[in-house]
Every structure is written in C-alpha cells, then in structure tokens.
Design an enzyme around this catalytic site. Structure first.
Site, short mmCIF file in Angstrom:
data_model
loop_
_atom_site.label_atom_id
_atom_site.label_comp_id
_atom_site.label_asym_id
_atom_site.label_seq_id
_atom_site.Cartn_x
_atom_site.Cartn_y
_atom_site.Cartn_z
N ASP A 272 0.86 -1.18 0.00
CA ASP A 272 0.00 0.00 0.00
C ASP A 272 0.90 1.24 0.00
OD1 ASP A 272 -1.77 2.15 1.09
OD2 ASP A 272 -3.17 0.47 1.27
N SER B 295 -7.51 14.42 -13.16
CA SER B 295 -8.76 14.09 -13.82
C SER B 295 -9.48 15.36 -14.27
CB SER B 295 -9.64 13.34 -12.81
OG SER B 295 -10.96 13.25 -13.25
N ALA B 296 -10.28 15.23 -15.30
CA ALA B 296 -11.11 16.36 -15.74
C ALA B 296 -12.11 16.75 -14.66
CB ALA B 296 -11.85 15.98 -17.02
N TYR C 231 -14.29 12.36 -4.55
CA TYR C 231 -13.23 11.82 -5.42
C TYR C 231 -12.52 12.97 -6.14
CZ TYR C 231 -11.05 10.18 -9.68
OH TYR C 231 -10.15 9.99 -10.69
N LYS D 259 -8.53 14.80 -5.81
CA LYS D 259 -7.57 15.12 -6.89
C LYS D 259 -7.17 16.61 -6.82
CE LYS D 259 -7.37 11.10 -9.04
NZ LYS D 259 -6.17 10.29 -9.05
N LEU E 269 -19.68 4.07 -18.56
CA LEU E 269 -20.47 3.71 -19.74
C LEU E 269 -19.86 2.56 -20.55
CD1 LEU E 269 -22.85 4.31 -21.62
CD2 LEU E 269 -21.39 5.97 -22.80
N GLY F 118 -25.24 14.57 -10.36
CA GLY F 118 -23.85 15.04 -10.47
C GLY F 118 -23.31 15.01 -11.88
P1 NAD Z 1 -7.70 1.29 -11.38
O1 NAD Z 1 -8.55 1.15 -10.16
O2 NAD Z 1 -7.82 0.27 -12.43
O3 NAD Z 1 -6.16 1.42 -10.97
C1 NAD Z 1 -5.75 1.98 -9.75
C2 NAD Z 1 -4.76 1.00 -9.13
O4 NAD Z 1 -4.29 1.54 -7.89
C3 NAD Z 1 -5.39 -0.35 -8.82
O5 NAD Z 1 -4.58 -1.38 -9.32
C4 NAD Z 1 -5.44 -0.38 -7.29
O6 NAD Z 1 -5.30 -1.70 -6.79
C5 NAD Z 1 -4.27 0.52 -6.93
N1 NAD Z 1 -4.38 1.18 -5.62
C6 NAD Z 1 -5.42 1.91 -5.14
N2 NAD Z 1 -5.12 2.36 -3.91
C7 NAD Z 1 -3.88 1.95 -3.63
C8 NAD Z 1 -3.02 2.11 -2.50
N3 NAD Z 1 -3.40 2.78 -1.42
N4 NAD Z 1 -1.79 1.54 -2.54
C9 NAD Z 1 -1.40 0.83 -3.62
N5 NAD Z 1 -2.16 0.64 -4.70
C10 NAD Z 1 -3.39 1.19 -4.71
O7 NAD Z 1 -7.98 2.75 -11.98
P2 NAD Z 1 -7.51 3.39 -13.35
O8 NAD Z 1 -8.71 3.61 -14.18
O9 NAD Z 1 -6.36 2.64 -13.89
O10 NAD Z 1 -7.04 4.82 -12.81
C11 NAD Z 1 -5.69 5.10 -12.52
C12 NAD Z 1 -5.59 6.52 -12.00
O11 NAD Z 1 -6.12 7.42 -12.97
C13 NAD Z 1 -6.38 6.77 -10.72
O12 NAD Z 1 -5.64 7.64 -9.89
C14 NAD Z 1 -7.63 7.46 -11.20
O13 NAD Z 1 -8.19 8.31 -10.22
C15 NAD Z 1 -7.10 8.25 -12.38
N6 NAD Z 1 -8.13 8.56 -13.39
C16 NAD Z 1 -8.85 7.55 -13.93
C17 NAD Z 1 -9.85 7.84 -14.87
C18 NAD Z 1 -10.69 6.76 -15.47
O14 NAD Z 1 -11.76 7.06 -15.98
N7 NAD Z 1 -10.28 5.50 -15.45
C19 NAD Z 1 -10.07 9.17 -15.25
C20 NAD Z 1 -9.30 10.18 -14.66
C21 NAD Z 1 -8.34 9.86 -13.72
C1 WQD Z 2 -20.23 8.79 -19.39
C2 WQD Z 2 -21.61 9.16 -19.92
C3 WQD Z 2 -23.30 9.17 -18.22
C4 WQD Z 2 -23.17 4.88 -17.40
C5 WQD Z 2 -16.59 9.34 -14.62
C6 WQD Z 2 -16.05 10.07 -13.44
C7 WQD Z 2 -14.83 10.82 -13.81
C8 WQD Z 2 -13.81 9.97 -14.54
C9 WQD Z 2 -14.40 9.06 -15.56
C10 WQD Z 2 -12.00 9.50 -13.03
C11 WQD Z 2 -22.38 10.10 -18.99
C12 WQD Z 2 -23.58 8.11 -19.25
C13 WQD Z 2 -22.93 6.14 -17.91
C14 WQD Z 2 -24.42 4.26 -17.68
C15 WQD Z 2 -25.07 6.18 -18.96
N1 WQD Z 2 -13.07 9.15 -13.65
N2 WQD Z 2 -23.88 6.78 -18.67
N3 WQD Z 2 -25.31 4.93 -18.46
O1 WQD Z 2 -19.39 10.32 -15.63
O2 WQD Z 2 -18.02 11.26 -17.55
O3 WQD Z 2 -16.88 10.28 -15.63
O4 WQD Z 2 -15.57 8.45 -15.09
O5 WQD Z 2 -11.48 10.56 -12.88
O6 WQD Z 2 -14.32 11.31 -12.62
O7 WQD Z 2 -17.04 10.98 -12.99
O8 WQD Z 2 -18.07 8.78 -17.17
O9 WQD Z 2 -18.48 6.58 -18.18
O10 WQD Z 2 -19.61 7.15 -15.99
O11 WQD Z 2 -20.34 8.30 -18.06
O12 WQD Z 2 -25.92 6.75 -19.65
O13 WQD Z 2 -24.70 3.13 -17.21
O14 WQD Z 2 -22.40 7.98 -19.99
O15 WQD Z 2 -24.49 9.78 -17.79
O16 WQD Z 2 -23.13 10.97 -19.81
P1 WQD Z 2 -18.20 10.24 -16.49
P2 WQD Z 2 -19.10 7.61 -17.31
#
Ligand code: NAD
Ligand code: WQD
Length: 350
Positions: free
Chosen positions: A61, A127-128, A151, A155, A208, A306
């Site tokens: 961790d 993240s956006a 969340y 960030k 999605l 949200g």
């Molecule tokens: P993910 O959950 O697949 O990967 C995150 C990894 O971090 C996992 O393998 C988890 O086991 C590990 N982890 C979590 N907490 C931990 C800790 N305390 N110590 C060690 N390991 C830990 O998620 P992802 O989609 O690959 O996202 C990666 C990063 O990108 C995250 O920080 C997420 O917030 C950011 N992000 C993701 C998205 C998205 O839509 N996937 C969008 C914007 C930002």
């Molecule tokens: C996309 C679009 C939903 C699921 C989230 C987090 C964001 C980022 C990425 C990390 C939206 C619609 C979704 C469903 C639907 N993560 N939808 N039916 O909400 O843009 O972003 O994930 O940083 O922080 O908020 O992504 O894929 O959940 O949704 O209609 O079952 O699909 O309303 O318009 P989102 P999403």
C-alpha cells in the site's frame, strides 16, 4: 540498455498496466507497487508476456512508508508515475474518509518517501473532474478548479499539494527542483490492441463503456441511458473519450518533457489529455453496434446525480508543450475494448 527506471504506483490497474507496457516498450525500466485493492496480479503477468520483459512487483500500500522506503532503497528510481488511487465517484460520496485517506494521505506518504530518497520527478494521474462545471463543456487547463464530489476533491487537494511542494522547493532547496506533470484525463476507454490487458471492473460497472461491453456480451440485460433531456443534439450526455493507449503515450511524452529543457526550472505543470472531440451516449451505442455488429439493449432513465451535460478537453497545451496528440478514433477505441471483452469474458482470472 534501459533508459531510467520508473516506479509505477497502481501499475496493476487499467491505465497503469497499459503504461507499464508502453514504458517497457520504450526502453524504460519499470517497478510496480500496487496493493491490488482494485486489480489482479495477472495483469502484470500479461504485461510481461506482451513485452517479453520482466518487472519487479511489490504488493504494498502506498500508505505503508517502510515498504516505500525499502522500494526506493532497493531500486534505482528516477521518476514516479502515480496512478494508485480509488476512483469511483459514487463510492467516494458514501466513503469520503476512505477516499481522502487513500488518495490524499497515500500521496503524502509517497511524496515523503520520494523526498527522503531524493526522487523528485512525478507524473500524476489527475482528472477532468478537478474543473468547476463549465457552461460550454470545454475545459482548458486554466479553467477554475472546483470539483463537485469527494473523489474529484481528493484530486484537487493532491494537485494543490504538488503545486506547494514544487513551489517551495524551487526557492529554498539547493538540489534539483521537483518536476511534476499533472495529467488531467478525460474519459479513458479501449484496451491494448492485442486484447490481453484491459479494464476489469469489480461488480457492476459504473462507467459507460464497460457497461455497454457487458450488455453486448450478455452479462447485463440492458443499459440505462442516464438522461435524454440534456441540451445536446440528441439529448444525451457528451464526453471526450480517449483511447487508453493514446493516454499512456501522453505519459511517456510527459517524462520526456520533464527530462528536457522545458522543465529545467522545475515546477508543476498541468495538461489535459483528451481528444478535444465529444461523443454522446447514443453516439457510443450506435458506433458500438456498427463496429461490433452486436445489439446494445438500452432504455432511457433519469439523469444521474452530479452528471454534466457535456465535457471535452481543449488539448492544445499538450500538443504544444508535450508534442502529444491522441491518434486513435472512436472506432479504434470500441474495436479494442470489444476485443478485450471477447477474449476475457470474466476479466482477469488469477
Ligand atoms: P484502477 O482502479 O484500475 O487502478 C488503480 C490502481 O491503484 C489499482 O490497481 C489499485 O489496486 C491501486 N491502488 C489503489 N489504492 C492503492 C493504494 N493505497 N496503494 C497501492 N495501490 C493502490 O484505476 P484506473 O482507471 O487505472 O485509474 C488510474 C488513476 O487514474 C487513478 O488515480 C484514477 O483516479 C485516475 N483517473 C482515472 C480515470 C478513469 O476514468 N479510469 C479518469 C481520470 C483519472
Ligand atoms: C459517461 C456518460 C453518463 C453509465 C466518470 C467520473 C470521472 C472519470 C471518468 C475519473 C455520462 C452516461 C454512464 C451508464 C449512462 N473518472 N452513462 N449509463 O461520468 O463522464 O466520468 O468516469 O477521474 O471522474 O465521474 O463517465 O463513463 O460514468 O459516463 O448513460 O450506465 O455515460 O451519464 O453521460 P463520467 P461515465
């Protein structure tokens, strides 16, 4: 010969595993730390099979300071790519303390371990969602920050910490300055084109694309389209979907920039990683059906709390300063995501 070694936190996760492949293929050494709270070690075995290279994996961790200290002592780390974190918006509203503890405190411990080991280069997964909701849906990096859920706020807090850490250091510290790239992802989807690694959500997906994949393969009955009364052309929400391989290529470009004159003075710089193009939920469903030939059953449902009507990146800064643009289109994203789903209907099986 290896370029330098990168510590990838969260390297077993969706984006982290793709970053490991890209780093290894680009000639970097890779060391992973992950506690597997949301991933499986099998992802890393697949990374090794894809690349034909090995990578040390520490199941730990990031809040475990002695474990991190040991990793920095054993491995010769030059840069940290920090993906580790919890990422489910809904869950963060139910468990804010867990999210702040994991994401914010975890990053603090990581930064302390980095400082102690004199490792001062980081690429951070932002993240956006850090931005205040915008009326136009478009976000440039200087748009005001103001996340609307725990969340997203975790960030924003981490970004603030990273800005403070790099600012103090530039003035007071004699050694090399901190060099930090904050990468603000829009909506990463898709998978590596070989279909061996991809997104493997726990339980019922929140996002999605994984939901659509599970409906198309018959694991889930029907997609709920959250809202068809948004002020968008077809009434459904618009997002900037980006192929995960394009996204991780942006991370390699960020390391290259950090090591170039661009970051000579150090500091903390934010970049949007998106395509700049928005697609609606119905665009995704229709393109999915066209590309895969599979039907996606859906029904309209009320808006999800949200959610924004529209969100897409202005990606010009990354193009200008990192020399990075997304290359893959929506068909590629869906083709690769479907390939992963078909080849791994149960996700990773350890
Ligand atoms: P993910 O959950 O697949 O990967 C995150 C990894 O971090 C996992 O393998 C988890 O086991 C590990 N982890 C979590 N907490 C931990 C800790 N305390 N110590 C060690 N390991 C830990 O998620 P992802 O989609 O690959 O996202 C990666 C990063 O990108 C995250 O920080 C997420 O917030 C950011 N992000 C993701 C998205 C998205 O839509 N996937 C969008 C914007 C930002
Ligand atoms: C996309 C679009 C939903 C699921 C989230 C987090 C964001 C980022 C990425 C990390 C939206 C619609 C979704 C469903 C639907 N993560 N939808 N039916 O909400 O843009 O972003 O994930 O940083 O922080 O908020 O992504 O894929 O959940 O949704 O209609 O079952 O699909 O309303 O318009 P989102 P999403």
């Amino acid at each position: 010969m290896n370029k330098h070694t990168v510590l990838v936190t969260g390297g077993a996760g969706f984006i982290g595993s793709h970053a490991c492949v890209e780093l290894l293929q680009a000639g970097y050494g890779v060391v992973v730390v992950d506690n597997l709270v949301n991933s499986k070690a099998e992802a890393l075995s697949r990374v090794e099979r894809i690349t034909g290279k090995t990578l040390p994996f520490y199941q730990a961790d990031i809040r475990d300071k002695p474990a991190l200290t040991e990793i920095f002592a054993k491995e010769s780390i030059a840069t940290v790519m920090h993906f580790a974190g919890l990422k489910a918006v809904g869950e963060s509203c139910e468990q804010p303390l867990n999210y702040y503890h994991n994401n914010v405190y975890g990053t603090l411990v990581l930064l302390e371990a980095m400082r102690d080991a004199n490792v001062k280069q980081m690429v951070f997964s932002s993240s956006a969602t850090v931005y205040q909701p915008s009326a136009t849906g478009e976000y440039s990096e200087d748009f005001p920050l103001g996340a609307i859920n725990p969340y997203g706020r975790s960030k924003v807090i981490i970004e603030d910490i990273l800005r403070d850490v790099s600012a103090v250091d530039k003035i007071k510290q004699n050694g090399a300055p901190w060099k930090i790239a904050l990468l603000r992802y829009f909506n990463p989807i898709g998978a590596h084109e070989c279909g061996m690694i991809g997104e493997d959500p726990n339980g019922i997906p929140n996002n999605l694309m994984p939901y659509v994949l599970q409906v198309a393969i018959g694991k889930l009955r029907q997609l709920s389209v959250f809202g068809n009364d948004y002020p968008t052309p077809d009434g459904t929400g618009i997002r900037d979907y980006i192929h995960v391989v394009d996204l991780v290529k942006g991370h390699i470009k960020a390391i290259e920039a950090i090591e170039s004159d661009k970051f000579k003075a150090g500091g903390c710089h934010a970049y949007n990683l998106g395509t700049g193009k928005g697609y609606s939920v119905l665009d995704i469903v229709n393109t999915f059906e066209k590309v895969t030939g599979r039907k996606v059953n859906y029904q309209f449902a009320p808006r999800r709390t949200g959610d924004l009507a529209e969100s897409f990146a202005n990606p010009e800064r990354a193009a200008r300063e990192l020399d990075w643009v997304a290359e893959k289109n929506l068909d590629d994203m869906i083709t690769d995501a479907w390939n992963w789903q078909v080849k791994n209907p149960q996700g990773y099986v350890d």
